[in-house]
Design a protein around this motif. Structure first.
Motif, short mmCIF file in Angstrom:
data_model
loop_
_atom_site.label_atom_id
_atom_site.label_comp_id
_atom_site.label_asym_id
_atom_site.label_seq_id
_atom_site.Cartn_x
_atom_site.Cartn_y
_atom_site.Cartn_z
N PRO A 104 6.01 15.50 -37.42
CA PRO A 104 4.54 15.49 -37.46
C PRO A 104 4.01 14.09 -37.73
O PRO A 104 4.67 13.27 -38.35
CB PRO A 104 4.20 16.43 -38.62
N GLU A 105 2.80 13.84 -37.25
CA GLU A 105 2.17 12.55 -37.48
C GLU A 105 1.61 12.51 -38.90
O GLU A 105 1.09 13.50 -39.39
CB GLU A 105 1.01 12.33 -36.50
N PRO A 106 1.73 11.37 -39.57
CA PRO A 106 1.14 11.29 -40.92
C PRO A 106 -0.38 11.29 -40.83
O PRO A 106 -0.97 10.93 -39.81
CB PRO A 106 1.67 9.97 -41.46
N TYR A 107 -1.01 11.71 -41.93
CA TYR A 107 -2.48 11.73 -41.97
C TYR A 107 -3.01 10.31 -41.94
O TYR A 107 -2.43 9.40 -42.50
CB TYR A 107 -2.97 12.40 -43.25
N SER A 108 -4.14 10.13 -41.29
CA SER A 108 -4.80 8.83 -41.28
C SER A 108 -5.82 8.80 -42.42
O SER A 108 -6.21 9.84 -42.95
CB SER A 108 -5.49 8.57 -39.94
N LYS A 109 -6.26 7.60 -42.79
CA LYS A 109 -7.20 7.46 -43.90
C LYS A 109 -8.57 8.06 -43.56
O LYS A 109 -9.28 8.50 -44.44
CB LYS A 109 -7.37 5.99 -44.28
N GLU A 110 -8.92 8.10 -42.28
CA GLU A 110 -10.23 8.60 -41.87
C GLU A 110 -10.23 10.10 -41.61
O GLU A 110 -11.25 10.65 -41.24
CB GLU A 110 -10.70 7.87 -40.61
N GLU A 111 -9.09 10.77 -41.80
CA GLU A 111 -9.00 12.17 -41.44
C GLU A 111 -9.73 13.08 -42.43
O GLU A 111 -10.22 14.14 -42.06
CB GLU A 111 -7.53 12.57 -41.35
N PHE A 112 -9.82 12.69 -43.69
CA PHE A 112 -10.49 13.50 -44.70
C PHE A 112 -11.66 12.73 -45.29
O PHE A 112 -11.57 11.52 -45.50
CB PHE A 112 -9.52 13.85 -45.83
N PRO A 113 -12.78 13.41 -45.58
CA PRO A 113 -13.90 12.72 -46.22
C PRO A 113 -13.56 12.34 -47.66
O PRO A 113 -12.67 12.94 -48.28
CB PRO A 113 -15.03 13.76 -46.17
N GLN A 114 -14.27 11.37 -48.19
CA GLN A 114 -13.97 10.86 -49.53
C GLN A 114 -14.14 11.93 -50.60
O GLN A 114 -13.37 11.99 -51.54
CB GLN A 114 -14.86 9.65 -49.83
N TRP A 115 -15.13 12.81 -50.45
CA TRP A 115 -15.34 13.84 -51.47
C TRP A 115 -14.15 14.79 -51.54
O TRP A 115 -13.80 15.28 -52.62
CB TRP A 115 -16.64 14.60 -51.25
N ALA A 116 -13.51 15.06 -50.40
CA ALA A 116 -12.34 15.95 -50.40
C ALA A 116 -11.16 15.27 -51.09
O ALA A 116 -10.40 15.92 -51.82
CB ALA A 116 -11.98 16.34 -48.97
N LEU A 117 -10.99 13.97 -50.86
CA LEU A 117 -9.93 13.24 -51.54
C LEU A 117 -10.17 13.18 -53.04
O LEU A 117 -9.24 13.33 -53.84
CB LEU A 117 -9.82 11.83 -50.96
#
Length: 150
Positions: free
Chosen positions: A15-28
């Motif tokens: 699988p491809e690793p997650y990118s930094k832009e994939e999740f919004p900051q509030w979710a992180l």
């Protein structure tokens, strides 16, 4: 048969690793709050049990501090008090971590904005013929100094 086998082997099944832009900051931020809060509970449980035992011993209600790894010496109501205080302590630790990260992120953003503001150069075009003449005279004066003609 060999051609299909080699084509199949060349395809990546990882699988491809997650990118930094994939999740919004509030979710992180929410995920980090969850991990820090739940991760601190075992350590908070030990600290709260020792603190509760010390307070109760100081009041004269207990003869010694209970073993935090064996809470059977406490009755059910005391265990529920310790569990509630532990949950609150975990939430407080998560909120403190969240607040510190917000402040650090805000300071980094402000520092970057200040750095970018100092790099910007304001260019003002010459609009009047008088300003252009002054600039021409200055450049002629600089050229004369460089040549050594005083």
């Amino acid at each position: 048969m060999m051609a299909t086998q080699s084509a199949y082997c060349e395809e990546s099944i990882e699988p491809e690793p997650y990118s930094k832009e994939e999740f919004p900051q509030w979710a992180l931020d929410l995920r980090r709050f969850e991990v820090v809060s739940l991760g601190s509970i075992p350590f908070a449980m030990i600290g709260v049990t020792i603190a509760y035992g010390a307070i109760e011993m100081n009041r004269g209600n207990m003869s010694s501090i209970p073993n935090p790894l064996n809470p059977s010496s406490l009755d059910e109501s005391e265990q529920l008090k310790i569990l509630g205080m532990t949950a609150c302590t975990g939430l407080v630790i998560g909120l403190v971590d969240f607040t510190v990260n917000l402040i650090v992120r805000h300071n980094k953003r402000k520092r970057l904005e200040r750095l970018n503001a100092t790099k910007q150069v304001d260019v003002v075009p010459l609009t009047t013929p008088e300003e252009a003449d002054v600039l021409e005279d200055d450049s002629q004066f600089i050229d004369d100094i460089e040549k050594g003609d005083d």
